[in-house]
Motif scaffolding. Structure first.
Motif, PDB file in Angstrom:
ATOM      1  N   ILE A   1       0.846  -1.200   0.000  1.00  0.00           N
ATOM      2  CA  ILE A   1       0.000   0.000   0.000  1.00  0.00           C
ATOM      3  C   ILE A   1       0.877   1.244   0.000  1.00  0.00           C
ATOM      4  O   ILE A   1       0.627   2.212  -0.731  1.00  0.00           O
TER       5      ILE A   1
ATOM      6  N   ALA B   1       2.388   1.636  -3.420  1.00  0.00           N
ATOM      7  CA  ALA B   1       1.420   2.182  -4.374  1.00  0.00           C
ATOM      8  C   ALA B   1       1.269   3.685  -4.226  1.00  0.00           C
ATOM      9  O   ALA B   1       0.947   4.382  -5.199  1.00  0.00           O
ATOM     10  N   CYS B   2       1.527   4.189  -3.022  1.00  0.00           N
ATOM     11  CA  CYS B   2       1.404   5.626  -2.762  1.00  0.00           C
ATOM     12  C   CYS B   2       2.747   6.350  -2.845  1.00  0.00           C
ATOM     13  O   CYS B   2       2.798   7.563  -2.624  1.00  0.00           O
TER      14      CYS B   2
ATOM     15  N   ASP C   1       5.172   6.408  -0.796  1.00  0.00           N
ATOM     16  CA  ASP C   1       5.432   7.059   0.492  1.00  0.00           C
ATOM     17  C   ASP C   1       6.651   6.398   1.134  1.00  0.00           C
ATOM     18  O   ASP C   1       6.542   5.388   1.846  1.00  0.00           O
TER      19      ASP C   1
ATOM     20  N   ALA D   1      -2.132   6.528   2.179  1.00  0.00           N
ATOM     21  CA  ALA D   1      -3.125   6.055   1.214  1.00  0.00           C
ATOM     22  C   ALA D   1      -4.307   7.012   1.126  1.00  0.00           C
ATOM     23  O   ALA D   1      -4.838   7.271   0.035  1.00  0.00           O
TER      24      ALA D   1
ATOM     25  N   HIS E   1      -3.433  10.013  -0.930  1.00  0.00           N
ATOM     26  CA  HIS E   1      -3.384   9.710  -2.362  1.00  0.00           C
ATOM     27  C   HIS E   1      -4.716   9.159  -2.878  1.00  0.00           C
ATOM     28  O   HIS E   1      -4.774   8.594  -3.968  1.00  0.00           O
ATOM     29  N   HIS E   2      -5.771   9.319  -2.045  1.00  0.00           N
ATOM     30  CA  HIS E   2      -7.142   8.944  -2.449  1.00  0.00           C
ATOM     31  C   HIS E   2      -7.257   7.469  -2.809  1.00  0.00           C
ATOM     32  O   HIS E   2      -8.039   7.096  -3.688  1.00  0.00           O
ATOM     33  N   GLN E   3      -6.501   6.612  -2.107  1.00  0.00           N
ATOM     34  CA  GLN E   3      -6.589   5.164  -2.300  1.00  0.00           C
ATOM     35  C   GLN E   3      -7.591   4.593  -1.291  1.00  0.00           C
ATOM     36  O   GLN E   3      -7.255   3.807  -0.412  1.00  0.00           O
ATOM     37  N   THR E   4      -8.853   4.988  -1.450  1.00  0.00           N
ATOM     38  CA  THR E   4      -9.882   4.633  -0.469  1.00  0.00           C
ATOM     39  C   THR E   4     -10.094   3.129  -0.386  1.00  0.00           C
ATOM     40  O   THR E   4     -10.249   2.564   0.706  1.00  0.00           O
ATOM     41  N   ALA E   5     -10.113   2.451  -1.523  1.00  0.00           N
ATOM     42  CA  ALA E   5     -10.350   1.002  -1.529  1.00  0.00           C
ATOM     43  C   ALA E   5      -9.260   0.266  -0.748  1.00  0.00           C
ATOM     44  O   ALA E   5      -9.558  -0.668   0.013  1.00  0.00           O
ATOM     45  N   LEU E   6      -8.012   0.694  -0.928  1.00  0.00           N
ATOM     46  CA  LEU E   6      -6.920   0.050  -0.203  1.00  0.00           C
ATOM     47  C   LEU E   6      -7.051   0.266   1.301  1.00  0.00           C
ATOM     48  O   LEU E   6      -6.768  -0.640   2.092  1.00  0.00           O
ATOM     49  N   VAL E   7      -7.495   1.453   1.695  1.00  0.00           N
ATOM     50  CA  VAL E   7      -7.658   1.742   3.125  1.00  0.00           C
ATOM     51  C   VAL E   7      -8.756   0.869   3.717  1.00  0.00           C
ATOM     52  O   VAL E   7      -8.602   0.293   4.807  1.00  0.00           O
TER      53      VAL E   7
END
Length: 421
Positions: A265, A268-269, A271, A347, A350-356
């Motif tokens: 995760i 993907a971001c 970070d 996450a 970076h607007h990775q809501t599904a991953l969160v």
């Protein structure tokens, strides 16, 4: 004062590993466990020397060795990370040495212990080279040094059919991933004519470059690296597979797949701080858990039921495992909690809501199977009542891991500052 150059660190580690192998081969009338303590002392000296290394910066115009190797602050930090990890692993291996000796019946006493202690040193050297590698050729060589050491360690107790089977499977699958890696590098080199990462980026930045073939090569490289870091399996699978486990070693193995998912995760971001901190946190809590597991397993077994009543047999080991489990689960005021917090925070940014959402659900699964171990230690009745001895070195190492796990869960700034530099 003469400053130390970064390549001298890896050379010192390699020399240490070869020296231990030579002593193992030609000196027979010593307690081979002494070699582990020599290795620990040697790596501690290299770790101390790493703080005197002058960081350098790599450029696309670098030539010779420095077109393969970089010594910036980030690579030095991860070299120190590898050294600390190996030191603790060697301490754990001294407790595991009786199991290795029992795996070679009929041979001379302590047969193979020298090689057993030397292999993690070569793995450490490979990791130190890997974090400084800025060329695909050097990346490949460093990665193979690490994985070849793993082949031997997996099947080290060669008279055990299960370890031989595991070693053979690992060798075949890893060879397949290596083929993917080489094939992907060949595609990238065919397009760019370069193996240096910075020069490849410069070539691909040219609009006239055909990126489709290079993209195919990158896919092959990602598939290969994904296998090497056990990330072809998903975050969900790791947690679900850990839920029904009654063997603590297998539970920790499946949970490691889940933790690789949390790291992805962060990848993907993009970070870096979150990834670096999570690696440090995972190091602490995993080493702590395995340190207790190795000691208890030799007295009772590896099943979770074997930990029943551990708080009465060894309050120190029970408390250490408690800290390890709650940190792995992500309870506040532990390093594991802040590690997950930084990953999820990145996450969200970076607007990775599904991953969160997936991450939060799997954290809930983790609470269930980690707390099973705590329940066994503190609420179940003990089958055995004899005390479990812990030697002085292991007690100091476990105490240091407990303090670091809690300290970094309250004050993470030293790690974050090191990563920012």
């Amino acid at each position: 004062m003469t400053m130390i150059t970064a390549p001298e660190l890896e050379i010192a580690v390699l020399v240490l590993g070869m020296a231990i192998l030579l002593v193992e081969a030609f000196v027979t009338k010593i307690d081979k466990r002494v070699l582990a303590f020599v290795a620990i002392a040697g790596l501690a000296l290299v770790l101390a020397a790493s703080f005197f290394v002058v960081p350098g910066t790599s450029t696309s115009q670098a030539t010779g060795f420095w077109s393969f190797y970089t010594a910036d602050r980030l690579s030095i930090f991860f070299k120190q990370f590898a050294l600390v990890t190996t030191i603790f692993v060697l301490i754990l291996m001294t407790d595991y040495a009786p199991v290795v000796r029992n795996s070679f019946p009929g041979t001379t006493p302590q047969a193979g212990l020298g090689e057993f202690f030397a292999l993690p040193i070569f793995t450490c050297a490979g990791l130190m080279y890997l974090v400084s590698a800025i060329d695909f050729v050097f990346i490949f060589v460093s990665l193979e040094l690490v994985t070849i050491s793993f082949y031997v360690l997996v099947s080290f107790t060669r008279r055990n059919p299960m370890t031989l089977e595991a070693g053979a499977k690992y060798l075949v699958l890893s060879a397949l991933s290596t083929a993917f890696l080489v094939y992907g590098i060949a595609w990238i080199f065919g397009v760019t004519g370069q193996t240096n990462l910075q020069r490849i980026a410069d070539v691909l930045a040219n609009p006239a470059t055909d990126r489709s073939a290079a993209l195919l090569g990158m896919v092959f490289v990602l598939v290969a690296v994904g296998f090497k870091i056990a990330a072809l399996l998903t975050l969900i699978y790791g947690n679900l597979a850990a839920l029904p486990q009654t063997n603590l070693k297998r539970l920790l193995a499946y949970s490691s797949i889940a933790h690789a998912g949390y790291l992805l995760i962060g990848v993907a971001c993009f970070d870096l701080s979150a990834i670096g901190y999570y690696l440090v946190a995972y190091l602490l809590m995993t080493l702590l858990s395995f340190a207790v597991l190795i000691i208890v397993a030799q007295q009772t077994g590896e099943q979770i039921a074997d930990f029943d009543g551990l708080a009465r047999r060894s309050p120190f080991l029970a408390f250490a495992m408690l800290i390890g489990m709650i940190s792995l689960a992500g309870v506040p005021f532990t390093a594991g909690f802040l590690g997950k917090f930084f990953i999820f925070y990145g996450a969200i940014l970076h607007h990775q809501t599904a991953l969160v959402v997936i991450g939060v659900i799997t954290v809930g699964c983790g609470f269930y199977y980690y707390l099973k171990v705590i329940r066994a230690m503190y609420w179940q009745s003990a089958v055995k009542t004899d005390r479990i001895p812990v030697n002085g070195v292991s007690r100091v190492a476990i105490s240091a891991l407990i303090i670091a796990t809690i300290w970094l869960g309250v004050y993470p700034q030293p790690i974050l500052d090191a990563l920012k530099r």
